[in-house]
Design an enzyme around this catalytic site. Structure first.
Site, PDB file in Angstrom:
ATOM      1  N   CYS A  16       2.275 -13.389   3.566  1.00  0.00           N
ATOM      2  CA  CYS A  16       3.327 -13.473   4.754  1.00  0.00           C
ATOM      3  C   CYS A  16       2.927 -14.510   5.672  1.00  0.00           C
ATOM      4  O   CYS A  16       1.899 -15.012   5.846  1.00  0.00           O
ATOM      5  CB  CYS A  16       2.904 -11.941   5.549  1.00  0.00           C
ATOM      6  SG  CYS A  16       3.769 -11.946   7.077  1.00  0.00           S
TER       7      CYS A  16
ATOM      8  N   GLU B 245      -6.684  -8.219   3.288  1.00  0.00           N
ATOM      9  CA  GLU B 245      -6.320  -9.290   4.710  1.00  0.00           C
ATOM     10  C   GLU B 245      -7.686  -9.697   5.005  1.00  0.00           C
ATOM     11  O   GLU B 245      -7.649 -10.804   5.178  1.00  0.00           O
ATOM     12  CB  GLU B 245      -5.536  -8.701   5.585  1.00  0.00           C
ATOM     13  CG  GLU B 245      -5.103  -9.745   6.531  1.00  0.00           C
ATOM     14  CD  GLU B 245      -4.694  -9.275   7.785  1.00  0.00           C
ATOM     15  OE1 GLU B 245      -3.490  -8.187   7.791  1.00  0.00           O
ATOM     16  OE2 GLU B 245      -4.608  -9.686   8.901  1.00  0.00           O
TER      17      GLU B 245
ATOM     18  N   ASN C  45      -1.962   0.138   8.338  1.00  0.00           N
ATOM     19  CA  ASN C  45      -1.078   0.207   9.355  1.00  0.00           C
ATOM     20  C   ASN C  45      -0.629   1.738   9.541  1.00  0.00           C
ATOM     21  O   ASN C  45      -0.394   2.121  10.482  1.00  0.00           O
ATOM     22  CB  ASN C  45      -0.072  -0.956   8.626  1.00  0.00           C
ATOM     23  CG  ASN C  45       1.243  -0.600   9.457  1.00  0.00           C
ATOM     24  OD1 ASN C  45       2.235   0.032   8.947  1.00  0.00           O
ATOM     25  ND2 ASN C  45       1.378  -0.958  10.867  1.00  0.00           N
TER      26      ASN C  45
ATOM     27  N   HIS D 159      -0.682  -9.937   1.679  1.00  0.00           N
ATOM     28  CA  HIS D 159      -2.175  -9.728   2.789  1.00  0.00           C
ATOM     29  C   HIS D 159      -2.713 -10.895   2.618  1.00  0.00           C
ATOM     30  O   HIS D 159      -3.561 -11.151   3.645  1.00  0.00           O
ATOM     31  CB  HIS D 159      -3.034  -8.904   2.215  1.00  0.00           C
ATOM     32  CG  HIS D 159      -2.437  -7.259   2.186  1.00  0.00           C
ATOM     33  ND1 HIS D 159      -1.803  -6.807   1.031  1.00  0.00           N
ATOM     34  CD2 HIS D 159      -2.805  -6.624   2.874  1.00  0.00           C
ATOM     35  CE1 HIS D 159      -1.597  -5.630   1.172  1.00  0.00           C
ATOM     36  NE2 HIS D 159      -2.141  -5.263   2.390  1.00  0.00           N
TER      37      HIS D 159
ATOM     38  N   CYS E 235      -0.036  -8.252  14.462  1.00  0.00           N
ATOM     39  CA  CYS E 235       1.267  -8.698  14.407  1.00  0.00           C
ATOM     40  C   CYS E 235       2.199  -8.079  15.061  1.00  0.00           C
ATOM     41  O   CYS E 235       2.084  -6.864  15.517  1.00  0.00           O
ATOM     42  CB  CYS E 235       1.548  -8.233  12.472  1.00  0.00           C
ATOM     43  SG  CYS E 235       3.379  -8.436  12.167  1.00  0.00           S
TER      44      CYS E 235
ATOM     45  N   HIS F 103     -10.799  -4.607   3.729  1.00  0.00           N
ATOM     46  CA  HIS F 103      -9.409  -4.668   3.476  1.00  0.00           C
ATOM     47  C   HIS F 103      -9.039  -6.165   2.989  1.00  0.00           C
ATOM     48  O   HIS F 103      -9.600  -7.173   3.211  1.00  0.00           O
ATOM     49  CB  HIS F 103      -8.860  -4.626   4.645  1.00  0.00           C
ATOM     50  CG  HIS F 103      -7.231  -4.361   4.603  1.00  0.00           C
ATOM     51  ND1 HIS F 103      -6.439  -5.604   4.642  1.00  0.00           N
ATOM     52  CD2 HIS F 103      -6.685  -3.423   4.603  1.00  0.00           C
ATOM     53  CE1 HIS F 103      -5.125  -5.155   4.665  1.00  0.00           C
ATOM     54  NE2 HIS F 103      -5.211  -3.873   4.623  1.00  0.00           N
TER      55      HIS F 103
ATOM     56  N   THR G 274      -4.116  -8.378  11.436  1.00  0.00           N
ATOM     57  CA  THR G 274      -2.664  -8.268  11.786  1.00  0.00           C
ATOM     58  C   THR G 274      -2.310  -6.736  12.258  1.00  0.00           C
ATOM     59  O   THR G 274      -1.525  -6.669  12.914  1.00  0.00           O
ATOM     60  CB  THR G 274      -1.656  -8.880  11.069  1.00  0.00           C
ATOM     61  OG1 THR G 274      -1.715  -8.306   9.641  1.00  0.00           O
ATOM     62  CG2 THR G 274      -1.931 -10.280  10.933  1.00  0.00           C
TER      63      THR G 274
ATOM     64  N   HIS H 149       0.982  -1.237  -0.128  1.00  0.00           N
ATOM     65  CA  HIS H 149      -0.089   0.021  -0.181  1.00  0.00           C
ATOM     66  C   HIS H 149       0.970   1.333  -0.062  1.00  0.00           C
ATOM     67  O   HIS H 149       0.721   1.931   1.021  1.00  0.00           O
ATOM     68  CB  HIS H 149      -0.891   0.100   1.240  1.00  0.00           C
ATOM     69  CG  HIS H 149      -2.105  -0.972   0.931  1.00  0.00           C
ATOM     70  ND1 HIS H 149      -2.812  -1.547   2.348  1.00  0.00           N
ATOM     71  CD2 HIS H 149      -2.384  -1.329  -0.140  1.00  0.00           C
ATOM     72  CE1 HIS H 149      -3.734  -2.266   1.619  1.00  0.00           C
ATOM     73  NE2 HIS H 149      -3.515  -2.457   0.391  1.00  0.00           N
TER      74      HIS H 149
ATOM     75  N   SER I 219       4.787  -0.402   5.298  1.00  0.00           N
ATOM     76  CA  SER I 219       4.607  -0.404   3.787  1.00  0.00           C
ATOM     77  C   SER I 219       5.520   0.875   3.254  1.00  0.00           C
ATOM     78  O   SER I 219       5.340   1.050   2.141  1.00  0.00           O
ATOM     79  CB  SER I 219       3.211  -0.463   3.348  1.00  0.00           C
ATOM     80  OG  SER I 219       2.524   0.607   3.865  1.00  0.00           O
TER      81      SER I 219
HETATM   82  S1  SF4 Z   1       2.531  -6.283   9.124  1.00  0.00           S
HETATM   83 FE1  SF4 Z   1       3.191  -8.457  10.043  1.00  0.00          FE
HETATM   84  S2  SF4 Z   1       1.780  -9.717   9.106  1.00  0.00           S
HETATM   85 FE2  SF4 Z   1       1.647  -8.004   8.073  1.00  0.00          FE
HETATM   86  S3  SF4 Z   1       2.834  -8.597   6.176  1.00  0.00           S
HETATM   87 FE3  SF4 Z   1       4.219  -7.298   7.647  1.00  0.00          FE
HETATM   88  S4  SF4 Z   1       5.115  -9.068   8.988  1.00  0.00           S
HETATM   89 FE4  SF4 Z   1       3.161  -9.841   7.886  1.00  0.00          FE
END
Ligand code: SF4
Length: 300
Positions: free
Chosen positions: A102, A136, A235, A80, A205, A134, A172, A46, A277
């Site tokens: 992931c 994920e 995030n 995701h 996460c 979203h 996460t 993203h 990201s």
């Molecule tokens: S934030 Fe955590 S769960 Fe999400 S892609 Fe990154 S390492 Fe994986």
């Protein structure tokens, strides 16, 4: 410190890509080196600037509609994760998958799938604390035949039957404090309904959860914070809000050109940080532009 003094500009060493995103980009670059072109289902990360960089190397971002029409090709699945339906379409259309889901997301998908099987045996409900729509969350929902309920705020709990067993998971990248608020409210309502079969799994996460404490101490150290993230990153939104609470002088920036819209004069110290990201090269580019702006001010 007078306005002629050099501005302190520091990049947060803990900001930047998480290992899930690094792995997805690495897999994309490896495939691109071999073939020169690769489809990716949805934005690989993203962050528009990083997507553009990879697009210029031959990565082609496709939508779900486009994916359904493809045959006999290779498609990368980003970090995701995806619902089972995506793998089924790939199988039917002879699409080779490069699966960059992931491992943390993959483990969560399995956990939810098992919890769903258990919940079915006792008329239970699976709840996912996350952002509706979203990528994920769509992948997580798919593990429950799309029957789990996505909750994002307290009002979303009104559709839950609190007399039935409940199991809660989190996307996460959600905020740990917000999860606690939802968890406490569910526990309260379940208790009122005489239900003691409620389990909450904190599946945020750790790469995200641990960022908060680090970011708070980073944001306190500077007069101004430039928070670098793509607008689509959930995030990024969570981490930006944390910085803004600690340091009111926090600005959200997606490209170095966004700095033109911010009054950066006078500057004493600037901290540059970002989401999981956010590419390091973009934070460096922004740090250089901040230094440039500052030296122009000092030359006046
Ligand atoms: S934030 Fe955590 S769960 Fe999400 S892609 Fe990154 S390492 Fe994986």
């Amino acid at each position: 410190m007078d306005s002629k003094q050099d501005t302190i500009v520091e990049i947060d060493s803990k900001s930047g890509f998480c290992f899930g995103v690094i792995n997805a980009i690495h897999q994309a670059e490896k495939a691109l080196e071999e073939t020169g072109s690769l489809y990716c289902l949805g934005d690989i990360v993203h962050n528009g600037a990083e997507v553009s960089r990879l697009n210029s190397k031959g990565l082609v971002t496709i939508s779900y509609e486009q994916f359904k029409d493809l045959h006999d090709c290779t498609v990368l699945l980003r970090a995701h994760g995806e619902p089972p339906e995506t793998y089924e379409i790939a199988r039917q259309n002879n699409i080779t998958i490069i699966d960059a889901t992931c491992p943390v997301v993959l483990a969560l998908q399995k956990k939810i799938k098992n919890a769903y099987k258990e919940a079915q045996k006792k008329n239970g409900q699976v709840l996912i604390f996350g952002k509706p729509g979203h990528a994920e969350v769509i992948g997580l929902l798919g593990q429950t035949e799309n029957s789990a309920v996505v909750v994002n705020k307290i009002e979303d709990l009104d559709s839950i039957d609190f007399s039935r067993p409940i199991v809660l998971f989190s996307q996460t990248t959600q905020n740990i404090h917000d999860l606690k608020i939802i968890q406490d409210e569910i526990a309260r309502r379940a208790n009122e309904a005489g239900n003691n079969d409620f389990v909450c799994h904190d599946t945020i996460c750790r790469r995200v959860a641990n960022r908060e404490a680090d970011l708070i101490s980073f944001a306190k150290k500077f007069d101004t914070i430039i928070f670098v993230s793509g607008k689509k990153s959930s995030n990024g939104k969570v981490l930006y809000d944390i910085c803004k609470k600690i340091n009111e002088n926090t600005h959200f920036v997606s490209h170095s050109s966004d700095l033109d819209l911010i009054d950066l004069n006078p500057l004493k110290s600037v901290g540059i940080c970002g989401a999981t990201s956010t590419p390091k090269w973009l934070m460096e580019e922004i740090a250089n532009k901040v230094k440039e702006i500052n030296s122009l001010h000092n030359d006046k």
